[in-house]
Design a protein around this motif. Structure first.
Motif, PDB file in Angstrom:
ATOM      1  N   ALA A   1       0.825  -1.203   0.000  1.00  0.00           N
ATOM      2  CA  ALA A   1       0.000   0.000   0.000  1.00  0.00           C
ATOM      3  C   ALA A   1       0.863   1.258   0.000  1.00  0.00           C
ATOM      4  N   LEU A   2       1.891   1.260   0.837  1.00  0.00           N
ATOM      5  CA  LEU A   2       2.784   2.420   0.910  1.00  0.00           C
ATOM      6  C   LEU A   2       3.518   2.650  -0.405  1.00  0.00           C
TER       7      LEU A   2
ATOM      8  N   ASN B   1      -8.207   5.285   3.740  1.00  0.00           N
ATOM      9  CA  ASN B   1      -6.908   4.856   3.212  1.00  0.00           C
ATOM     10  C   ASN B   1      -6.617   3.412   3.598  1.00  0.00           C
ATOM     11  N   ILE B   2      -7.316   2.484   2.940  1.00  0.00           N
ATOM     12  CA  ILE B   2      -7.225   1.080   3.317  1.00  0.00           C
ATOM     13  C   ILE B   2      -7.047   0.191   2.086  1.00  0.00           C
TER      14      ILE B   2
ATOM     15  N   ARG C   1      -6.216   2.387  -6.009  1.00  0.00           N
ATOM     16  CA  ARG C   1      -6.591   3.715  -6.519  1.00  0.00           C
ATOM     17  C   ARG C   1      -6.658   4.722  -5.373  1.00  0.00           C
ATOM     18  N   THR C   2      -7.207   4.286  -4.239  1.00  0.00           N
ATOM     19  CA  THR C   2      -7.274   5.156  -3.065  1.00  0.00           C
ATOM     20  C   THR C   2      -5.876   5.567  -2.610  1.00  0.00           C
TER      21      THR C   2
ATOM     22  N   GLY D   1      -1.649   9.846  -2.405  1.00  0.00           N
ATOM     23  CA  GLY D   1      -0.337  10.391  -2.737  1.00  0.00           C
ATOM     24  C   GLY D   1      -0.440  11.714  -3.472  1.00  0.00           C
ATOM     25  N   HIS D   2      -1.333  11.804  -4.452  1.00  0.00           N
ATOM     26  CA  HIS D   2      -1.502  13.047  -5.204  1.00  0.00           C
ATOM     27  C   HIS D   2      -2.034  14.165  -4.309  1.00  0.00           C
ATOM     28  N   ASN D   3      -3.007  13.842  -3.457  1.00  0.00           N
ATOM     29  CA  ASN D   3      -3.558  14.857  -2.563  1.00  0.00           C
ATOM     30  C   ASN D   3      -2.525  15.328  -1.547  1.00  0.00           C
ATOM     31  N   MET D   4      -1.733  14.399  -1.051  1.00  0.00           N
ATOM     32  CA  MET D   4      -0.703  14.752  -0.072  1.00  0.00           C
ATOM     33  C   MET D   4       0.344  15.660  -0.716  1.00  0.00           C
TER      34      MET D   4
END
Length: 221
Positions: free
Chosen positions: A29-30, A164-165, A182-183, A188-191
């Motif tokens: 996930a990371l 975020n799961i 996708r989440t 990542g993009h939002n952060m």
């Protein structure tokens, strides 16, 4: 007044895997979050907590004087490293509806040491995000648990299009969770956007007010 971020041009994010498996589901996930961050031009670094026994906080408050935890293990590696980053992603698998025992011990000690040794300013306005993985359930309660570390440290929290799961018992299972991955990418993009916005605000002269002296109120009569 103090700056929001330092004057480094290369913004970077530290992603922490507190799962017992270095290449397990949480790491997968990371990795997806890191990929999106790099697409946005940010540097990323992975930090694995490890799978050795992790002691919990002793409440000895030696971190006030030492600037680190009195127990010298991976916690102190994180304490020394974290303030250099503009964003931090905390990851943990779900054990019995919560973060793992090792993850809880690690994050408790690390964030307490950072809080006590810096008057709560070590991670102020760094962007935080929490990521969890599980086979079936317990993710949302674990995210709530991890998000509280950011709230304590005055860190804005990045969100995604869903919680975020990711789901799966193995990394191969996670690969099949198209919505979960996708989440992670959206996170990542939002952060990256939040980190860039804070950095650009600083460049435009926007500054944080000086923090008020910390006050402790114990409800004991």
């Amino acid at each position: 007044m103090e700056p929001l971020l330092n004057d480094r041009q290369q913004l970077k994010v530290l992603l922490v895997n507190a799962g017992p498996h270095k290449a397990g589901c949480t790491n997968r996930a990371l990795e997806e979050v890191a990929c999106a961050l790099r697409e946005e031009g940010l540097a990323t670094e992975m930090f694995w907590v490890g799978n050795k026994p992790m002691a919990s906080c002793l409440a000895c408050r030696q971190c006030d004087k030492l600037g680190r935890c009195v127990m010298n293990d991976r916690v102190n590696d994180f304490v020394a490293l974290a303030p250099e980053f503009d964003g931090i992603v905390l990851g943990s698998p779900v054990h019995f509806g919560a973060a793992t025992g090792a993850a809880t011990a690690f994050y408790d000690r690390a964030f307490y040491a950072l809080l006590r040794s810096s008057a709560g300013n070590a991670l102020r306005m760094k962007v935080g995000a929490a990521v969890t993985s599980c086979r079936r359930a317990g993710n949302t309660t674990t995210i709530d648990q991890l998000n509280r570390y950011f709230q304590l440290m005055q860190m804005p929290i990045a969100t995604s299009s869903y919680w975020n799961i990711v789901h799966g018992a193995t990394p191969a299972d996670v690969e099949q969770d198209a919505e979960g991955l996708r989440t992670m990418r959206t996170l990542g993009h939002n952060m990256a956007f939040l980190i860039k916005a804070i950095h650009q605000a600083e460049q435009a002269g926007v500054q944080l007010a000086q923090p008020e002296p910390r006050v402790y109120t114990n409800f004991v009569r």
